[in-house]
Design an enzyme around this catalytic site. Structure first.
Site, PDB file in Angstrom:
ATOM      1  N   GLY A 212       2.446  -3.261  -9.309  1.00 55.90           N
ATOM      2  CA  GLY A 212       2.771  -3.327 -10.666  1.00 55.90           C
ATOM      3  C   GLY A 212       1.457  -3.481 -11.489  1.00 55.90           C
ATOM      4  O   GLY A 212       0.436  -3.487 -11.078  1.00 55.90           O
ATOM      5  N   GLN A 213       1.868  -3.436 -12.728  1.00 62.64           N
ATOM      6  CA  GLN A 213       0.598  -3.525 -13.648  1.00 62.64           C
ATOM      7  C   GLN A 213      -0.071  -5.054 -13.530  1.00 62.64           C
ATOM      8  O   GLN A 213      -1.383  -4.745 -13.761  1.00 62.64           O
ATOM      9  CB  GLN A 213       1.087  -3.207 -15.376  1.00 62.64           C
TER      10      GLN A 213
ATOM     11  N   TRP B  75       4.862 -10.283 -22.978  1.00 65.37           N
ATOM     12  CA  TRP B  75       4.780  -8.975 -23.428  1.00 65.37           C
ATOM     13  C   TRP B  75       3.461  -8.437 -22.563  1.00 65.37           C
ATOM     14  O   TRP B  75       2.468  -8.087 -23.349  1.00 65.37           O
ATOM     15  CB  TRP B  75       4.448  -8.990 -24.917  1.00 65.37           C
TER      16      TRP B  75
ATOM     17  N   ALA C  51       8.247  -8.520  -9.132  1.00 63.29           N
ATOM     18  CA  ALA C  51       9.755  -8.857 -10.019  1.00 63.29           C
ATOM     19  C   ALA C  51      10.311  -7.621 -10.181  1.00 63.29           C
ATOM     20  O   ALA C  51       9.937  -6.617 -10.232  1.00 63.29           O
ATOM     21  CB  ALA C  51       9.406  -9.676 -11.279  1.00 63.29           C
ATOM     22  N   TYR C  52      11.694  -8.171 -10.328  1.00 60.41           N
ATOM     23  CA  TYR C  52      12.619  -6.978 -11.068  1.00 60.41           C
ATOM     24  C   TYR C  52      12.410  -7.283 -12.613  1.00 60.41           C
ATOM     25  O   TYR C  52      12.875  -8.191 -13.312  1.00 60.41           O
ATOM     26  CB  TYR C  52      14.228  -7.211 -10.877  1.00 60.41           C
ATOM     27  N   THR C  53      11.898  -6.286 -13.255  1.00 61.47           N
ATOM     28  CA  THR C  53      11.329  -6.203 -14.753  1.00 61.47           C
ATOM     29  C   THR C  53      12.117  -5.604 -15.716  1.00 61.47           C
ATOM     30  O   THR C  53      11.790  -5.451 -16.936  1.00 61.47           O
ATOM     31  CB  THR C  53       9.693  -6.086 -14.786  1.00 61.47           C
TER      32      THR C  53
ATOM     33  N   TYR D 299      18.082 -10.957 -16.933  1.00 63.33           N
ATOM     34  CA  TYR D 299      16.469 -11.051 -16.452  1.00 63.33           C
ATOM     35  C   TYR D 299      15.934 -12.625 -16.619  1.00 63.33           C
ATOM     36  O   TYR D 299      15.488 -12.978 -15.834  1.00 63.33           O
ATOM     37  CB  TYR D 299      15.660  -9.917 -17.244  1.00 63.33           C
TER      38      TYR D 299
ATOM     39  N   THR E  50       8.236 -15.923 -17.366  1.00 58.10           N
ATOM     40  CA  THR E  50       8.236 -15.127 -18.736  1.00 58.10           C
ATOM     41  C   THR E  50       8.551 -16.011 -19.785  1.00 58.10           C
ATOM     42  O   THR E  50       9.352 -16.964 -19.607  1.00 58.10           O
ATOM     43  CB  THR E  50       9.207 -13.965 -18.498  1.00 58.10           C
TER      44      THR E  50
ATOM     45  N   LYS F 195      14.860 -15.138 -13.872  1.00 57.53           N
ATOM     46  CA  LYS F 195      13.464 -15.713 -13.591  1.00 57.53           C
ATOM     47  C   LYS F 195      13.344 -17.242 -13.794  1.00 57.53           C
ATOM     48  O   LYS F 195      12.718 -17.671 -13.289  1.00 57.53           O
ATOM     49  CB  LYS F 195      12.379 -15.048 -14.841  1.00 57.53           C
TER      50      LYS F 195
HETATM   51  N1  LIG Z   1       6.102  -6.707 -18.097  1.00 55.77           N
HETATM   52  C1  LIG Z   1       6.106  -7.936 -19.161  1.00 55.77           C
HETATM   53  O1  LIG Z   1       6.425  -7.672 -20.095  1.00 55.77           O
HETATM   54  C2  LIG Z   1       6.198  -9.028 -18.463  1.00 55.77           C
HETATM   55  C3  LIG Z   1       6.319 -10.290 -19.438  1.00 55.77           C
HETATM   56  C4  LIG Z   1       6.401 -11.672 -19.165  1.00 55.77           C
HETATM   57  C5  LIG Z   1       6.205 -11.942 -17.896  1.00 55.77           C
HETATM   58  N2  LIG Z   1       6.202 -10.692 -17.032  1.00 55.77           N
HETATM   59  C6  LIG Z   1       6.310 -11.230 -15.564  1.00 55.77           C
HETATM   60  O2  LIG Z   1       4.999 -10.965 -14.899  1.00 55.77           O
HETATM   61  C7  LIG Z   1       5.172 -10.428 -13.503  1.00 55.77           C
HETATM   62  C8  LIG Z   1       4.416  -9.057 -13.364  1.00 55.77           C
HETATM   63  O3  LIG Z   1       4.865  -8.013 -14.129  1.00 55.77           O
HETATM   64  P1  LIG Z   1       4.649  -6.525 -14.259  1.00 55.77           P
HETATM   65  O4  LIG Z   1       4.836  -6.290 -15.754  1.00 55.77           O
HETATM   66  O5  LIG Z   1       3.147  -6.423 -13.614  1.00 55.77           O
HETATM   67  O6  LIG Z   1       5.801  -6.031 -13.519  1.00 55.77           O
HETATM   68  P2  LIG Z   1       5.823  -4.347 -12.926  1.00 55.77           P
HETATM   69  O7  LIG Z   1       4.612  -3.683 -13.543  1.00 55.77           O
HETATM   70  O8  LIG Z   1       7.213  -4.007 -13.386  1.00 55.77           O
HETATM   71  O9  LIG Z   1       5.722  -4.500 -11.232  1.00 55.77           O
HETATM   72  C9  LIG Z   1       6.770  -5.036 -10.640  1.00 55.77           C
HETATM   73  C10 LIG Z   1       6.297  -5.149  -9.328  1.00 55.77           C
HETATM   74  O10 LIG Z   1       7.329  -5.669  -8.341  1.00 55.77           O
HETATM   75  C11 LIG Z   1       7.536  -4.720  -7.447  1.00 55.77           C
HETATM   76  N3  LIG Z   1       8.784  -4.665  -6.962  1.00 55.77           N
HETATM   77  C12 LIG Z   1      10.092  -4.824  -7.573  1.00 55.77           C
HETATM   78  N4  LIG Z   1      10.948  -4.899  -6.668  1.00 55.77           N
HETATM   79  C13 LIG Z   1      10.682  -4.795  -5.593  1.00 55.77           C
HETATM   80  C14 LIG Z   1      11.439  -4.833  -4.324  1.00 55.77           C
HETATM   81  N5  LIG Z   1      12.516  -4.933  -3.990  1.00 55.77           N
HETATM   82  N6  LIG Z   1      10.573  -5.071  -3.178  1.00 55.77           N
HETATM   83  C15 LIG Z   1       9.250  -5.134  -3.269  1.00 55.77           C
HETATM   84  N7  LIG Z   1       8.367  -5.207  -4.547  1.00 55.77           N
HETATM   85  C16 LIG Z   1       9.556  -4.967  -5.599  1.00 55.77           C
HETATM   86  C17 LIG Z   1       7.038  -3.563  -7.705  1.00 55.77           C
HETATM   87  O11 LIG Z   1       6.724  -2.690  -6.671  1.00 55.77           O
HETATM   88  P3  LIG Z   1       7.305  -1.034  -6.672  1.00 55.77           P
HETATM   89  O12 LIG Z   1       5.784  -0.468  -7.358  1.00 55.77           O
HETATM   90  O13 LIG Z   1       7.413  -0.452  -5.425  1.00 55.77           O
HETATM   91  O14 LIG Z   1       8.139  -0.674  -7.790  1.00 55.77           O
HETATM   92  C18 LIG Z   1       5.973  -3.675  -8.632  1.00 55.77           C
HETATM   93  O15 LIG Z   1       4.755  -3.871  -7.743  1.00 55.77           O
HETATM   94  C19 LIG Z   1       6.623 -10.442 -13.280  1.00 55.77           C
HETATM   95  O16 LIG Z   1       6.793 -11.551 -12.670  1.00 55.77           O
HETATM   96  C20 LIG Z   1       7.342 -10.498 -14.501  1.00 55.77           C
HETATM   97  O17 LIG Z   1       8.567 -11.256 -14.642  1.00 55.77           O
HETATM   98  C21 LIG Z   1       6.092  -9.518 -17.151  1.00 55.77           C
END
Ligand SMILES: NC(=O)c1ccc[n+]([C@@H]2O[C@H](COP(=O)([O-])OP(=O)(O)OC[C@H]3O[C@@H](n4cnc5c(N)ncnc54)[C@H](OP(=O)(O)O)[C@@H]3O)[C@@H](O)[C@H]2O)c1
Length: 314
Positions: free
Chosen positions: A10-11, A163, A64-66, A135, A111, A139
């Site tokens: 993920g990112q 964000w 996470a499921y994002t 979501y 989050t 979380k």
């Molecule tokens: N994005 C935001 O704006 C934001 C804001 C606040 C907090 N957060 C939190 O920050 C954290 C990181 O978020 P992110 O933006 O980096 O997320 P992301 O880019 O969507 O990456 C999600 C990761 O979770 C993995 N994943 C999802 N479903 C899975 C499954 N069933 N089995 C194994 N791996 C799975 C994905 O793997 P695949 O590559 O295989 O899909 C990916 O590596 C999360 O906890 C999120 O809730 C995010």
């Protein structure tokens, strides 16, 4: 020291891997970042087995499921990944702890969407949570599960952020770069919501904060159960979109930017409700972690410069 990192593709996960230190608490660091094929987070048994077999000192749960809107249609899958996976990994860590007598810790990334957004001032870590979406609710349940299982041992740590964006993966910044190019070429404006306020957070700074939490706790320093971390400042999605256009042009990533029109949330209906104001009060974390928080616009400029450099390099 062994760290099991979920969400490594993920990112945030990619930034965590790029910033991984060579040592943690003075001991060599080994990071295992299983792919989805190796450990499916929607399968609680697979999560439990992965932890019990690898016996990590830390689980850094960045997986996470994002998909915030899609979660409204897939609440069970979102709950499995965001709630049951951290719960089962925390239980497995507790088992390791009771078998070995050594701390087995978890850093759960969470989050700003656990908040309702009606407070009107930045949310401190102990503010009551009240998620508006599936979501956010899943979380929040994930946070609770980790705290209930490992909190009493001082081994649960929650880091909430907001964000998130970076040079890879699905995020608002990359979408806006594409839309700026597209709309500017067609001479059409770009309508973006201006009545939701939060703070964009660039992944490298967030990754540094996560590793700092692991380092300090491993060294035996006591941090609060919940920490907040975002870049500095405040913005609406509209402000963020305008800055992406301006800095995109300044860094030569964009030939020209589309004009951005502010709109209201009500004129851009989405499946999930989002908090109108979800700034996080990060002052405590800034002091405890001893890290400077970069202003979101400065961080954005750096990211866009990096993208342009990579694009122009042969
Ligand atoms: N994005 C935001 O704006 C934001 C804001 C606040 C907090 N957060 C939190 O920050 C954290 C990181 O978020 P992110 O933006 O980096 O997320 P992301 O880019 O969507 O990456 C999600 C990761 O979770 C993995 N994943 C999802 N479903 C899975 C499954 N069933 N089995 C194994 N791996 C799975 C994905 O793997 P695949 O590559 O295989 O899909 C990916 O590596 C999360 O906890 C999120 O809730 C995010």
């Amino acid at each position: 020291m062994k760290v099991l990192l979920t969400g490594g593709s993920g990112q945030l996960g990619q930034a965590l891997l790029a910033a991984a230190p060579s040592q943690l608490g003075g001991q060599p660091l080994q990071v295992w970042a299983p792919t989805r094929a190796q450990v499916d987070l929607s399968d609680p048994l697979a999560c439990r087995t992965a932890v019990l077999e690898s016996k990590p000192d830390w689980v850094l749960n960045a997986g996470a499921y994002t998909a915030v809107d899609r979660a409204e249609q897939e609440p069970q899958l979102a709950a499995a990944i965001n709630q049951e996976a951290p719960a089962s990994m925390a239980e497995a860590l507790e088992t390791i702890q009771s078998q070995t007598g050594r701390p087995a810790r978890m850093l759960q990334i969470s989050t700003d969407f656990v908040f309702s957004g009606d407070r009107g001032s930045p949310y401190p870590p102990d503010a009551p949570i009240q998620p508006l979406s599936v979501y956010g609710a899943t979380k929040a349940a994930g946070e609770r599960a980790v705290m209930e299982c490992l909190g009493a041992h001082g081994c649960a740590h929650i880091l909430r952020t907001s964000w998130v964006y970076g040079p890879v993966g699905h995020n608002f910044c990359r979408t806006m770069l594409r839309l700026h190019r597209d709309r500017a070429m067609r001479g059409e404006p770009l309508a973006v919501v201006a009545d939701q306020v939060g703070c964009p957070t660039h992944t490298p700074g967030l990754a540094e904060a996560c590793w700092r939490v692991l380092e300090l706790q491993t060294r035996g320093e006591v941090l609060p159960l919940i920490l907040h971390w975002s870049d500095e400042g405040a913005a609406s999605w509209y402000d963020f979109a305008v800055a992406i256009g301006e800095l995109g042009v300044a860094t030569s990533l964009l030939e020209c930017a589309a004009s951005v029109v502010p709109i209201t949330t009500s004129s851009y209906p989405t499946a999930a409700r989002r908090p109108p104001y979800s700034l996080l009060d990060c002052e405590g974390a800034r002091q405890l972690l001893g890290l400077a928080r970069e202003h979101w616009r400065v961080a954005l400029g750096r990211m866009l410069e990096g993208l342009e450099r990579n694009r122009s390099e042969p």
